[in-house]
Every structure is written in C-alpha cells, then in structure tokens.
Write an enzyme that holds these catalytic residues in place. Structure first.
Site, PDB file in Angstrom:
ATOM      1  N   ARG A   1       0.844  -1.187   0.000  1.00  0.00           N
ATOM      2  CA  ARG A   1       0.000   0.000   0.000  1.00  0.00           C
ATOM      3  C   ARG A   1       0.887   1.247   0.000  1.00  0.00           C
ATOM      4  O   ARG A   1       1.979   1.243   0.533  1.00  0.00           O
ATOM      5  CB  ARG A   1      -0.886   0.028   1.246  1.00  0.00           C
ATOM      6  CG  ARG A   1      -2.089  -0.908   1.172  1.00  0.00           C
ATOM      7  CD  ARG A   1      -2.962  -0.759   2.405  1.00  0.00           C
ATOM      8  NE  ARG A   1      -2.279  -1.194   3.601  1.00  0.00           N
ATOM      9  CZ  ARG A   1      -1.745  -0.421   4.515  1.00  0.00           C
ATOM     10  NH1 ARG A   1      -1.837   0.894   4.398  1.00  0.00           N
ATOM     11  NH2 ARG A   1      -1.142  -0.917   5.560  1.00  0.00           N
TER      12      ARG A   1
ATOM     13  N   TYR B   1      -1.458  -3.633  -6.960  1.00  0.00           N
ATOM     14  CA  TYR B   1      -1.151  -4.435  -5.781  1.00  0.00           C
ATOM     15  C   TYR B   1      -2.169  -4.342  -4.639  1.00  0.00           C
ATOM     16  O   TYR B   1      -2.493  -3.243  -4.170  1.00  0.00           O
ATOM     17  CB  TYR B   1       0.220  -4.041  -5.208  1.00  0.00           C
ATOM     18  CG  TYR B   1       0.658  -5.025  -4.154  1.00  0.00           C
ATOM     19  CD1 TYR B   1       1.237  -6.244  -4.518  1.00  0.00           C
ATOM     20  CD2 TYR B   1       0.436  -4.786  -2.815  1.00  0.00           C
ATOM     21  CE1 TYR B   1       1.588  -7.175  -3.567  1.00  0.00           C
ATOM     22  CE2 TYR B   1       0.781  -5.721  -1.862  1.00  0.00           C
ATOM     23  CZ  TYR B   1       1.353  -6.910  -2.233  1.00  0.00           C
ATOM     24  OH  TYR B   1       1.677  -7.842  -1.292  1.00  0.00           O
TER      25      TYR B   1
ATOM     26  N   LYS C   1      -9.459  -2.450   1.987  1.00  0.00           N
ATOM     27  CA  LYS C   1      -9.185  -1.301   2.837  1.00  0.00           C
ATOM     28  C   LYS C   1      -9.968  -0.064   2.380  1.00  0.00           C
ATOM     29  O   LYS C   1     -10.470   0.709   3.185  1.00  0.00           O
ATOM     30  CB  LYS C   1      -7.674  -1.007   2.867  1.00  0.00           C
ATOM     31  CG  LYS C   1      -6.847  -2.135   3.520  1.00  0.00           C
ATOM     32  CD  LYS C   1      -7.401  -2.498   4.828  1.00  0.00           C
ATOM     33  CE  LYS C   1      -6.670  -3.408   5.770  1.00  0.00           C
ATOM     34  NZ  LYS C   1      -5.544  -4.187   5.538  1.00  0.00           N
TER      35      LYS C   1
ATOM     36  N   HIS D   1     -10.336  -2.268  11.766  1.00  0.00           N
ATOM     37  CA  HIS D   1      -9.227  -3.107  11.282  1.00  0.00           C
ATOM     38  C   HIS D   1      -8.978  -4.200  12.328  1.00  0.00           C
ATOM     39  O   HIS D   1      -7.991  -4.156  13.059  1.00  0.00           O
ATOM     40  CB  HIS D   1      -7.987  -2.216  11.104  1.00  0.00           C
ATOM     41  CG  HIS D   1      -6.861  -2.839  10.343  1.00  0.00           C
ATOM     42  ND1 HIS D   1      -5.579  -2.342  10.364  1.00  0.00           N
ATOM     43  CD2 HIS D   1      -6.809  -3.927   9.521  1.00  0.00           C
ATOM     44  CE1 HIS D   1      -4.795  -3.080   9.606  1.00  0.00           C
ATOM     45  NE2 HIS D   1      -5.506  -4.051   9.080  1.00  0.00           N
TER      46      HIS D   1
ATOM     47  N   SER E   1      -0.914  -3.265  10.753  1.00  0.00           N
ATOM     48  CA  SER E   1      -0.518  -4.179   9.685  1.00  0.00           C
ATOM     49  C   SER E   1       0.747  -4.933  10.079  1.00  0.00           C
ATOM     50  O   SER E   1       1.670  -4.349  10.655  1.00  0.00           O
ATOM     51  CB  SER E   1      -0.256  -3.389   8.402  1.00  0.00           C
ATOM     52  OG  SER E   1      -1.431  -2.722   8.003  1.00  0.00           O
TER      53      SER E   1
ATOM     54  N   CYS F   1       1.264  -7.083  12.374  1.00  0.00           N
ATOM     55  CA  CYS F   1       1.486  -7.231  13.819  1.00  0.00           C
ATOM     56  C   CYS F   1       0.735  -8.399  14.426  1.00  0.00           C
ATOM     57  O   CYS F   1       0.602  -8.488  15.644  1.00  0.00           O
ATOM     58  CB  CYS F   1       1.139  -5.940  14.544  1.00  0.00           C
ATOM     59  SG  CYS F   1       2.364  -4.643  14.276  1.00  0.00           S
TER      60      CYS F   1
ATOM     61  N   ASP G   1      -8.957  -9.631   9.417  1.00  0.00           N
ATOM     62  CA  ASP G   1      -8.454  -8.295   9.080  1.00  0.00           C
ATOM     63  C   ASP G   1      -9.473  -7.179   9.307  1.00  0.00           C
ATOM     64  O   ASP G   1      -9.096  -6.096   9.718  1.00  0.00           O
ATOM     65  CB  ASP G   1      -7.993  -8.278   7.617  1.00  0.00           C
ATOM     66  CG  ASP G   1      -7.067  -7.102   7.306  1.00  0.00           C
ATOM     67  OD1 ASP G   1      -6.094  -6.900   8.044  1.00  0.00           O
ATOM     68  OD2 ASP G   1      -7.330  -6.375   6.332  1.00  0.00           O
TER      69      ASP G   1
ATOM     70  N   ARG H   1       2.303 -12.072  -0.328  1.00  0.00           N
ATOM     71  CA  ARG H   1       1.004 -12.428   0.257  1.00  0.00           C
ATOM     72  C   ARG H   1       0.397 -13.659  -0.392  1.00  0.00           C
ATOM     73  O   ARG H   1       0.695 -13.989  -1.539  1.00  0.00           O
ATOM     74  CB  ARG H   1       0.028 -11.263   0.078  1.00  0.00           C
ATOM     75  CG  ARG H   1       0.466  -9.946   0.718  1.00  0.00           C
ATOM     76  CD  ARG H   1      -0.304  -9.622   1.940  1.00  0.00           C
ATOM     77  NE  ARG H   1       0.246  -8.525   2.714  1.00  0.00           N
ATOM     78  CZ  ARG H   1      -0.268  -8.088   3.856  1.00  0.00           C
ATOM     79  NH1 ARG H   1      -1.347  -8.673   4.356  1.00  0.00           N
ATOM     80  NH2 ARG H   1       0.281  -7.108   4.518  1.00  0.00           N
TER      81      ARG H   1
HETATM   82  P1  GTP Z   1      -1.777  -7.544   7.850  1.00  0.00           P
HETATM   83  O1  GTP Z   1      -2.300  -8.596   6.948  1.00  0.00           O
HETATM   84  O2  GTP Z   1      -0.730  -6.689   7.220  1.00  0.00           O
HETATM   85  O3  GTP Z   1      -2.884  -6.689   8.429  1.00  0.00           O
HETATM   86  O4  GTP Z   1      -0.955  -8.279   9.062  1.00  0.00           O
HETATM   87  P2  GTP Z   1      -1.441  -9.095  10.338  1.00  0.00           P
HETATM   88  O5  GTP Z   1      -1.765  -8.158  11.455  1.00  0.00           O
HETATM   89  O6  GTP Z   1      -2.510 -10.053   9.964  1.00  0.00           O
HETATM   90  O7  GTP Z   1      -0.112  -9.864  10.778  1.00  0.00           O
HETATM   91  P3  GTP Z   1       0.270 -11.422  10.658  1.00  0.00           P
HETATM   92  O8  GTP Z   1      -0.606 -12.284  11.521  1.00  0.00           O
HETATM   93  O9  GTP Z   1       0.366 -11.769   9.238  1.00  0.00           O
HETATM   94  O10 GTP Z   1       1.723 -11.414  11.330  1.00  0.00           O
HETATM   95  C1  GTP Z   1       2.771 -10.615  10.876  1.00  0.00           C
HETATM   96  C2  GTP Z   1       4.071 -11.063  11.457  1.00  0.00           C
HETATM   97  O11 GTP Z   1       4.028 -11.084  12.888  1.00  0.00           O
HETATM   98  C3  GTP Z   1       4.484 -12.467  11.034  1.00  0.00           C
HETATM   99  O12 GTP Z   1       5.844 -12.460  10.696  1.00  0.00           O
HETATM  100  C4  GTP Z   1       4.253 -13.307  12.257  1.00  0.00           C
HETATM  101  O13 GTP Z   1       5.114 -14.407  12.295  1.00  0.00           O
HETATM  102  C5  GTP Z   1       4.501 -12.335  13.391  1.00  0.00           C
HETATM  103  N1  GTP Z   1       3.719 -12.696  14.606  1.00  0.00           N
HETATM  104  C6  GTP Z   1       2.387 -12.908  14.650  1.00  0.00           C
HETATM  105  N2  GTP Z   1       1.996 -13.275  15.911  1.00  0.00           N
HETATM  106  C7  GTP Z   1       3.105 -13.271  16.666  1.00  0.00           C
HETATM  107  C8  GTP Z   1       3.354 -13.548  18.061  1.00  0.00           C
HETATM  108  O14 GTP Z   1       2.467 -13.865  18.838  1.00  0.00           O
HETATM  109  N3  GTP Z   1       4.644 -13.424  18.490  1.00  0.00           N
HETATM  110  C9  GTP Z   1       5.657 -13.065  17.645  1.00  0.00           C
HETATM  111  N4  GTP Z   1       6.882 -12.975  18.161  1.00  0.00           N
HETATM  112  N5  GTP Z   1       5.463 -12.810  16.319  1.00  0.00           N
HETATM  113  C10 GTP Z   1       4.212 -12.903  15.836  1.00  0.00           C
HETATM  114  C1  SPV Z   2      -2.647  -4.369   5.636  1.00  0.00           C
HETATM  115  O1  SPV Z   2      -1.667  -3.719   5.239  1.00  0.00           O
HETATM  116  O2  SPV Z   2      -3.198  -4.131   6.742  1.00  0.00           O
HETATM  117  C2  SPV Z   2      -3.166  -5.483   4.812  1.00  0.00           C
HETATM  118  C3  SPV Z   2      -2.658  -5.629   3.439  1.00  0.00           C
HETATM  119  O3  SPV Z   2      -4.026  -6.216   5.263  1.00  0.00           O
HETATM  120  S1  SPV Z   2      -3.486  -4.623   2.285  1.00  0.00           S
HETATM  121  O4  SPV Z   2      -4.684  -5.288   1.827  1.00  0.00           O
HETATM  122  O5  SPV Z   2      -2.553  -4.396   1.166  1.00  0.00           O
HETATM  123  O6  SPV Z   2      -3.855  -3.372   2.939  1.00  0.00           O
HETATM  124 MN    MN Z   3      -4.542  -5.706   7.484  1.00  0.00          MN
END
Ligand code: GTP
Ligand code: SPV
Ligand code: MN
Length: 586
Positions: free
Chosen positions: A71, A199, A208, A228, A250, A252, A279, A371
């Site tokens: 984004r 993308y 979003k 979110h 994002s 996290c 999400d 992704r």
């Molecule tokens: P978006 O799709 O961008 O909104 O991201 P998201 O919030 O869904 O994050 P996602 O669950 O994909 O995790 C992102 C990163 O954080 C990955 O590399 C995970 O391995 C890491 N992660 C997730 N949960 C944990 C946790 O409980 N502990 C640690 N140390 N890392 C974590």
């Molecule tokens: C985020 O960045 O929080 C995502 C990926 O879930 S996107 O759909 O590109 O915003």
């Molecule tokens: Mn997201």
C-alpha cells in the site's frame, strides 16, 4: 437467474468506458467457467503463472511490478469537500481538483485492454448488514483476487435493486507509474478511484478502501463501526464459544491470532479456536445491547513470510488450493516457498523478482510483504458462524502493537471510555530496527491510522458515542506479544500460547477472575495466567507484566505530542484520561 442491472450502474459504466476507452467491456458473473477462462487468458500473457495442479490445485502465481509491492500511504487521499473533515492524519485534496487530475490520467488508459465490471458484496448477500460495490478494472489479477476476497456474482444486482446505493470503484493499472499512482476516496459520493498500481490494498477496492475507509464514514453516519480487526471464537471445554475482536497494526499478528491453535495441553482438555475474520470487522449494536461483529470479507490476504507449519498451520493449510500467491519464491516444480515456511529454502528457484535465486546469497527470496490470497472456506478452523448474517456477539476487544519494553503483556481498561483512550494511544515500533534496540514508535490509533476515512478525532468521538448504543459492552484490553529482554529476544512465546492471555481476558469479561488495579488499568495476578507447558517461568511472567514508570512518563509525553495534532477536536474525555494516567504514574 433473472436479474436486471439498473441504469445507475449502466450509466456509470458507460461514462467510465467513454473516458478510459477499453477495447471491450466484460461483465463478471462470478461463475467458475468465466473465471477459468480469464485465468487461461492471463497464463498466455504472463499476468498469472499456472502452478502445480497436483500439489497446489487451482492455485496461481503472480508477480507485481518491482515498484508496486505494498500500500502507498503517501499517495492515498481522502477527498471530501472540507479539508477539516479529512483531519490531520489523512492526505487531502479538493474533490474537483483531484477529479481533474485523475481524469487526465484515466483518459484513454484502457486502450487495447478489456474493462471488467465486478459486482461484489461485502458481507452476506441479502443480509441487512451487507453493502454492495461495483469495481471496474483492467486487471485479471484483480478480478480473480476479488472473486476470492469478496462475494462476487449477479445476485448483487438483486441486492442493489433499483437504487443508487452501491460503492463505485474505478481501477486501472494504467502505466504502473509510481509518480502518477493515486488511491483516492470520495466519501461524500461513495466513490473510490485507484490508478497506476496493481497491488493488494491499493486495488482490491472492497478491502481497505471500501470496508474500512468508506465504511468508517458510513458507520459514523449510521451508528456502527468499521474496524481493522480480527474476529476469533474461543470454545471452552464446556462447549461454550466466546468471541473477541483484536486490532493490531498491519503485520502485527491479526491473521496469526485469528487462526490460533491452542497449546497441546489445552487441546487435550477440549479448548478450540474458530476464525471468523482476520483483518476487518464491521461492528453493530444488537437488540440485546451487545456488540455484534461480521467479517465483510470472504478470504484472507495474508502476509506469507513467517507463515509456517509451526507458527500458523491453519493459514498454511488454507493456501493448499484455489489460492493466489503474490511475490513469493517460485520453485521449479511449480510450487512456492517463502522465508519462514520451513527451514528448507529451495535451490534452482526464482525469487519474487523472477531472477534465479541462491538461498545462500543472504537476500530474501520472497518479498517481505509477499502475500497469499486464500478462500476463507479453505481454513480448517473457519467458524460455523462465518456466514451468519447476524455475526457473533463480542465479549472483549483487544488492542495491541509491537512494544519491546513499554506495554505489559496485557492490561484491561477501566470502562468503555478508558478503553477508547487505550485504543487511541496505540503505537507500534518499527520492525526492521537493529537487534535489541528499541525502534521508533509509530502512533497507530485502533490500527486505523491509514484506514480512517474521516477526521481521527471525530472517529474517537464516534467510539465514545457508541457507548450509548451498547448497553452491554465488551471489555477493552491491550495486549503485547512483543516484549523483549535486553538482548532483544522475545520474552513471550506468542502464537498459540497467546490463548493463555486471551482466556484471561475472556474470564475478565465474564467476571470470573480477580485482577489488580495498576496505573494502567487492571492487570492479572501472575497466578491467573496458566503457564503450564509454555516454557515461561513465573519470574519472566512478572517481567512481562511489569510497567516501567520512566518509560510511561516518556510515553505520556509522546501521546501529548500526538494528541496536539488534533487541537480542539480532541474529545475532552481523552484529554482527561491522559491527565489521569499521568497522575497515576506519578
Ligand atoms: P496484515 O495482513 O498486514 O494486516 O498483518 P497481520 O496483522 O494479519 O499480521 P500477521 O498475523 O500476518 O503477522 C505478521 C508477522 O508477525 C508475522 O511475521 C508473524 O510471524 C509475526 N507474529 C504474529 N503473531 C506473533 C506472536 O504472537 N509473536 C511473535 N513474536 N510474532 C508474531
Ligand atoms: C494491511 O496492510 O493491513 C493489509 C494488506 O491487510 S493490504 O490489503 O494491502 O492493505
Ligand atoms: Mn490488514
């Protein structure tokens, strides 16, 4: 199926056709036959790459342009009539000025291409909570992605009926020129315009752009909230399911928490977790005074790196069929790989740029923001309430981010208003920071900084005002899985073990466990977090729960600075909460 496409739609499509001048217009009907034909066309042009039918049935690979991998917040605009309504955290331009600029870019940009018309729903078609959208695009990648991420089909025309009540989305890849890339929202016209990107969140306009930026405005006007947030169901051994929503910025951990697998000892006792969403959550007060959540999406657009059999087997399993992979490593056998999938990086593979890749080079093979786009039905832990038009009742909301030192593992706010304050002060530290150093904090209220379609202070006021409509509100907590020791190692195992914390949160929501009052709110007694089998000892747990007053004095100063941006619009309640926090810290 009998349906008609009303003139609001046909007039608008015709207007866009005249401006963008595609060679032809194709109306997407949502049928598998049509999607199959489009995939085949995209295989010929290279827009999509066919994957191994035996190992990854129905899966395809896609590479975005090198300059188009995430984004683009700097080029994302909220164009309402008054700049003040967009607020200090959004880019703004007067609608007429922006439209003139975009008209020049769109003029003739689809010559030699096809324009696809995608009718889609966010939410369950026919449900009173569903909202409809039409996206026009010149990208087959967008068509097949939308067919996974949303509910696409001609039944949407029935949902819209004769009304003009649908969200218009106009997308063109144009020249993929980063200098002329714009992601623009006209919340007063329910219109989204996106150009020069191909993308994810820039172009899958249901996600979003619609389900957060536009929907946040609709929610404020209509008395609900677009957030979110992930939605997770936790089933205890008695078979009772309690639901929690979580807002993390994002990358996290939302997708990971949404699909968590309980620790083994817990599974043996009968604990189960169910994913409703990973999400986005649309939250509405129900007739019972509780807050009810639906996931308006129909698939997962998840971060690939770090998704492995150990960390998130449910997500990995969800990608085994009918999935689109973007910017990951392409193996010679027509399967895919990314960092963190397993410990065996492939040889003879191509990296996300399409170059021969040597795992020993030290360069990652997959883009860090690569992704997977996977249908929700593929997820082994998908909730049986996923398609329930009423959604699920929420008992707790957790906010969180990456904080190496400041935030404790968990704390509960005192009440709804204090919880809104806790969400408003959310922050997360940059992840690429050197080992052990505490990264710069980016304030990201409610994880909505890049996604709120109006003035952030008005958004906080809307959260505060919702209290009147929710007579039986969820509790609001803050969690932090990312506390580190002085060497920068995570103190908390995270992932499945996060259930130990979520379970405490849910017991608090039902008044089943005591807590101690601290400067921040309520924190657990160490004895009330079950550590059995976690590898964490009680001393470490105490450290995880500890609060450093000096760091919080700095935190208060940082929040004051952030709040100052909002001037008079900052709700008095939040100002009072910050003063009270400062006093309690001493
Ligand atoms: P978006 O799709 O961008 O909104 O991201 P998201 O919030 O869904 O994050 P996602 O669950 O994909 O995790 C992102 C990163 O954080 C990955 O590399 C995970 O391995 C890491 N992660 C997730 N949960 C944990 C946790 O409980 N502990 C640690 N140390 N890392 C974590
Ligand atoms: C985020 O960045 O929080 C995502 C990926 O879930 S996107 O759909 O590109 O915003
Ligand atoms: Mn997201």
């Amino acid at each position: 199926m009998a349906y008609s496409i009303n003139h609001h739609i046909t007039d608008w499509v015709e207007k866009c056709r005249a401006l963008l001048q595609p060679d032809q217009v194709v109306w997407i009907d949502g049928s598998e036959a049509q999607l199959e034909q489009l995939r085949n066309e995209a295989f010929l042009t290279g827009e999509l790459i066919r994957l191994n039918e035996e190992k990854l049935p129905g899966c395809v690979y896609h590479r975005s342009a090198l300059n188009d991998v995430a984004r683009v917040e700097a080029r994302t605009f909220i164009c309402c009539e008054k700049q003040e309504d967009a607020g200090p955290t959004n880019n703004w331009m007067a609608p007429a000025e922006m439209k003139a600029k975009l008209r020049d870019i769109y003029d003739g940009c689809m010559k030699g291409r096809t324009m696809y018309v995608i009718p889609y729903a966010m939410g369950i078609v026919g449900s009173p909570f569903a909202k409809y959208g039409i996206e026009l695009t010149d990208s087959i990648y967008v068509v097949v992605s939308m067919a996974i991420m949303t509910r696409v089909g001609t039944e949407i025309y029935k949902g819209i009926g004769e009304s003009a009540d649908f969200i218009k989305g106009l997308h063109s890849k144009a020249e993929l020129d980063a200098e002329k890339r714009y992601i623009v929202h006209f919340p007063e016209e329910n219109y989204i315009m996106s150009v020069n990107s191909g993308y994810g969140g820039n172009v899958l306009l249901g996600k979003k752009c619609f389900a957060l930026r536009i929907a946040s405005v609709l929610g404020r006007n209509e008395g609900w909230m677009a957030e979110h947030m992930l939605i997770l169901g936790v089933e205890n051994p008695q078979g009772e399911v309690r639901y929690v929503c979580g807002a993390f910025p994002s990358a996290c951990g939302k997708t990971n928490l949404a699909m968590l697998i309980p620790p083994q000892a817990w599974r043996e006792k009968g604990w189960k977790c169910w994913c409703v969403g990973d999400d986005i959550a649309w939250l509405r007060p129900g007739p019972d005074g509780r807050l009810w959540a639906v996931n308006p999406e129909n698939g997962f657009f998840g971060v690939a790196p770090g998704t492995g059999a150990k960390t998130n087997p449910n997500a990995l399993e969800a990608t085994k069929k009918n999935t689109i992979f973007t910017n990951v490593v392409l193996k010679p056998d027509g399967t895919v790989w990314w960092e963190g999938m397993d410990k065996n990086p492939p040889t003879d593979a191509l990296n996300w740029k399409g170059e021969p890749w040597d795992p020993a080079s030290g360069e990652p093979g997959a883009h860090p923001n690569s992704r997977f786009t996977a249908p929700a039905v593929n997820c082994p832990c998908i909730s049986d309430k996923f398609n329930d038009p009423q959604g699920v009742p929420i008992s707790a909301i957790v906010f969180g981010g990456r904080r190496a030192k400041t935030a404790p593992l968990v704390y509960q706010s005192r009440d709804w208003g204090h919880g809104v304050f806790v969400g408003s002060i959310m922050g997360s530290e940059k992840t690429a920071a050197a080992e052990g150093t505490v990264g710069e904090t980016r304030r990201d209220p409610m994880a909505m900084l890049p996604f709120c379609g109006y003035h952030m202070a008005d958004y906080w006021q809307h959260w505060l005002d919702m209290e009147k409509l929710i007579t039986n509100p969820p509790i609001i907590c803050n969690v932090n899985w990312f506390r580190t020791d002085d060497e920068g190692h995570f103190l908390w195992p995270g992932f499945g073990d996060n259930l130990r914390v979520i379970e405490w949160v849910l017991r608090r929501a039902f008044g089943e466990v005591d807590a101690r009052e601290t400067a921040l709110g309520y924190e657990p007694y160490a004895k009330d977090i079950d550590l059995e089998g976690s590898g964490v000892d009680e001393a470490t747990l105490e450290e995880l729960l500890s609060v450093d007053p000096e760091l919080w004095r700095q935190e208060v100063a940082g929040i004051r600075e952030f709040y100052a941006k909002f001037g008079d619009k900052l709700p008095q309640r939040l100002r009072d909460e910050l003063d009270a926090l400062e006093k309690r810290i001493g």
